[in-house]
Write an enzyme that holds these catalytic residues in place. Structure first.
Site, PDB file in Angstrom:
ATOM      1  N   ASP A  25       1.814   4.023   2.801  1.00  0.00           N
ATOM      2  CA  ASP A  25       0.778   4.862   2.176  1.00  0.00           C
ATOM      3  C   ASP A  25       1.393   5.966   1.311  1.00  0.00           C
ATOM      4  O   ASP A  25       1.496   5.806   0.101  1.00  0.00           O
ATOM      5  CB  ASP A  25      -0.169   5.431   3.241  1.00  0.00           C
ATOM      6  CG  ASP A  25      -1.551   5.769   2.696  1.00  0.00           C
ATOM      7  OD1 ASP A  25      -1.817   5.485   1.513  1.00  0.00           O
ATOM      8  OD2 ASP A  25      -2.379   6.317   3.459  1.00  0.00           O
ATOM      9  N   HIS A  28       0.864  -1.191   0.000  1.00  0.00           N
ATOM     10  CA  HIS A  28       0.000   0.000   0.000  1.00  0.00           C
ATOM     11  C   HIS A  28       0.894   1.233   0.000  1.00  0.00           C
ATOM     12  O   HIS A  28       1.301   1.706   1.062  1.00  0.00           O
ATOM     13  CB  HIS A  28      -0.924  -0.054   1.232  1.00  0.00           C
ATOM     14  CG  HIS A  28      -1.918   1.072   1.306  1.00  0.00           C
ATOM     15  ND1 HIS A  28      -3.067   0.987   2.075  1.00  0.00           N
ATOM     16  CD2 HIS A  28      -1.943   2.303   0.732  1.00  0.00           C
ATOM     17  CE1 HIS A  28      -3.753   2.104   1.965  1.00  0.00           C
ATOM     18  NE2 HIS A  28      -3.087   2.938   1.162  1.00  0.00           N
ATOM     19  N   GLU A  76     -11.040   3.901   6.272  1.00  0.00           N
ATOM     20  CA  GLU A  76      -9.958   4.813   6.704  1.00  0.00           C
ATOM     21  C   GLU A  76     -10.631   5.956   7.476  1.00  0.00           C
ATOM     22  O   GLU A  76     -10.394   6.121   8.680  1.00  0.00           O
ATOM     23  CB  GLU A  76      -9.194   5.344   5.485  1.00  0.00           C
ATOM     24  CG  GLU A  76      -8.074   6.323   5.835  1.00  0.00           C
ATOM     25  CD  GLU A  76      -7.411   6.926   4.589  1.00  0.00           C
ATOM     26  OE1 GLU A  76      -8.006   6.859   3.500  1.00  0.00           O
ATOM     27  OE2 GLU A  76      -6.296   7.497   4.728  1.00  0.00           O
TER      28      GLU A  76
HETATM   29  N1  ADE Z   1      -4.522   8.623  -1.994  1.00  0.00           N
HETATM   30  C1  ADE Z   1      -3.292   8.795  -1.495  1.00  0.00           C
HETATM   31  N2  ADE Z   1      -3.282   8.536  -0.178  1.00  0.00           N
HETATM   32  C2  ADE Z   1      -4.553   8.187   0.156  1.00  0.00           C
HETATM   33  C3  ADE Z   1      -5.187   7.816   1.358  1.00  0.00           C
HETATM   34  N3  ADE Z   1      -4.523   7.756   2.515  1.00  0.00           N
HETATM   35  N4  ADE Z   1      -6.505   7.551   1.320  1.00  0.00           N
HETATM   36  C4  ADE Z   1      -7.182   7.629   0.177  1.00  0.00           C
HETATM   37  N5  ADE Z   1      -6.638   7.958  -0.983  1.00  0.00           N
HETATM   38  C5  ADE Z   1      -5.323   8.248  -1.002  1.00  0.00           C
HETATM   39 ZN    ZN Z   2      -3.674   4.793   0.463  1.00  0.00          ZN
END
Ligand code: ADE
Ligand code: ZN
Length: 345
Positions: A277, A16, A199
């Site tokens: 991320d 990710h 999230e």
């Molecule tokens: N694009 C880049 N980082 C992201 C995240 N943390 N959540 C959703 N889309 C993203």
């Molecule tokens: Zn992400």
């Protein structure tokens, strides 16, 4: 051996990581100059000071604006190659990368420039460092499903070089069901599918990603902890979560890493993985994320090794590659034990 040394040598996969989220400040400023793109910041320190976010949308506003420095195939090559070099230094054997072409094509960048730059850098990393990687293309969830389907179609020349498709961007108000047909088409074409869910959004978005989109993995998935029956199902089916603790901290999803659900979900039998991320924005690459969890959640070496095993279980790789990586983790665990004979050789 210190926890830092243990994590540094632990073989791992990263699943990710957004390519656009890995532009380090020095490269960002170099690309802005190279392409004559006016930006608000003059120095690396100014850029780093701007990396404070109240929530996901606050971050996405800066992130999409920053993408303007990526113009030519060479730019996409440079950012991808830099990340894969950094990942190699963190003992990442395999990386699955997210790319959001809509953020580039809507600015007038040719899709071919994006794809050739990224795929070329992935091939170079494999040849030069033996780091394998795969590319997962994300649809931006604030856009329409028709736009996602048009992207899938425009990517046809590269379908053979893609691992799968996913969903990223502003979560709340853009539920998974909005993209049901897009995901059905991706699956019908034989692609792996993943979705950011839970999230900032609720547990129901995680459930619908599983039930409606039939995803192979959930990206983040934090909110599943609010629904015990969902936790049980994710554990039973071993549907992996690609979690990103330092991202969650920076985007104020959690007040502190100590509050992260990762260990509770690991203990509940879920295939939890640790990832970065958008590492250049969130203050840490994958090893920093492992270490933050180790310190805040009191993870043992066995926990850390399990997270690394999970990363290869969850990776979209051939069985032989998985078996080889798992054996390397066992070997590292054995070699790092106190009083192992090799330490006295
Ligand atoms: N694009 C880049 N980082 C992201 C995240 N943390 N959540 C959703 N889309 C993203
Ligand atoms: Zn992400």
């Amino acid at each position: 051996m210190t926890p830092e040394q243990f994590v540094a040598g632990l073989p791992k996969a990263e699943l990710h990581m957004h390519i656009e989220g890995s532009i380090e400040p020095d490269l960002f400023l170099r690309l802005a100059r190279r392409n004559g793109v006016a930006v608000r910041w003059q120095t690396e320190d100014e850029l780093r000071a701007a990396y404070r976010f109240t929530d996901l949308q606050d971050f996405l506003d800066l992130y999409y604006d920053g993408c303007r420095v990526l113009v030519k195939a060479q730019d996409f090559h440079d950012v991808t190659r830099d990340y894969l070099r950094r990942a190699h230094a963190d003992h990442v054997l395999h990386a699955e990368l997210f790319l959001g072409p809509q953020g580039h094509t809507t600015r007038g960048v040719p899709l071919a420039a994006v794809m050739e730059g990224v795929l070329g850098a992935m091939a170079d990393a494999r040849a030069e460092d033996a780091v394998t990687s795969g590319l997962i293309v994300l649809a931006q969830r604030h856009r329409t499903e028709e736009e996602a389907l048009a992207m899938l179609d425009a990517l046809r020349p590269w379908h053979g070089q893609l691992l799968g498709f996913g969903l990223g961007g502003a979560e709340v108000g853009n539920p998974p069901a909005k993209f049901a047909e897009f995901f059905r088409r991706c699956r019908a074409l034989g692609f792996k599918v993943v979705a950011h869910a839970g999230e900032e959004g609720p547990a129901a978005y995680v459930r619908d990603s599983v039930d409606v989109l039939e995803v192979h993995r959930i990206d983040h998935g934090n909110a599943c902890i609010d629904d015990p029956s969902l936790v049980a199902e994710l554990a039973k089916r071993r549907i992996p979560l690609t979690m990103c603790p330092l991202s969650n901290l920076k985007l104020q999803v959690i007040p502190a890493v100590a509050a992260h659900p990762l260990k509770r979900l690991l203990d509940a039998g879920l295939c939890v993985t640790v990832n970065s991320d958008d590492p250049s924005f969130f203050g840490g690459y994958v090893n920093d994320n492992y270490l933050a969890c180790q310190q805040a959640l009191g993870l043992s070496r066995e926990h850390l090794a399990q997270l690394a095993r999970n990363s290869f279980e969850a990776a979209f790789i051939p069985e032989a590659q998985r078996d080889d990586a798992l054996a390397r983790i066992d070997d590292w665990l054995a070699r790092s034990r106190p009083h192992h004979p090799k330490e006295h050789e």
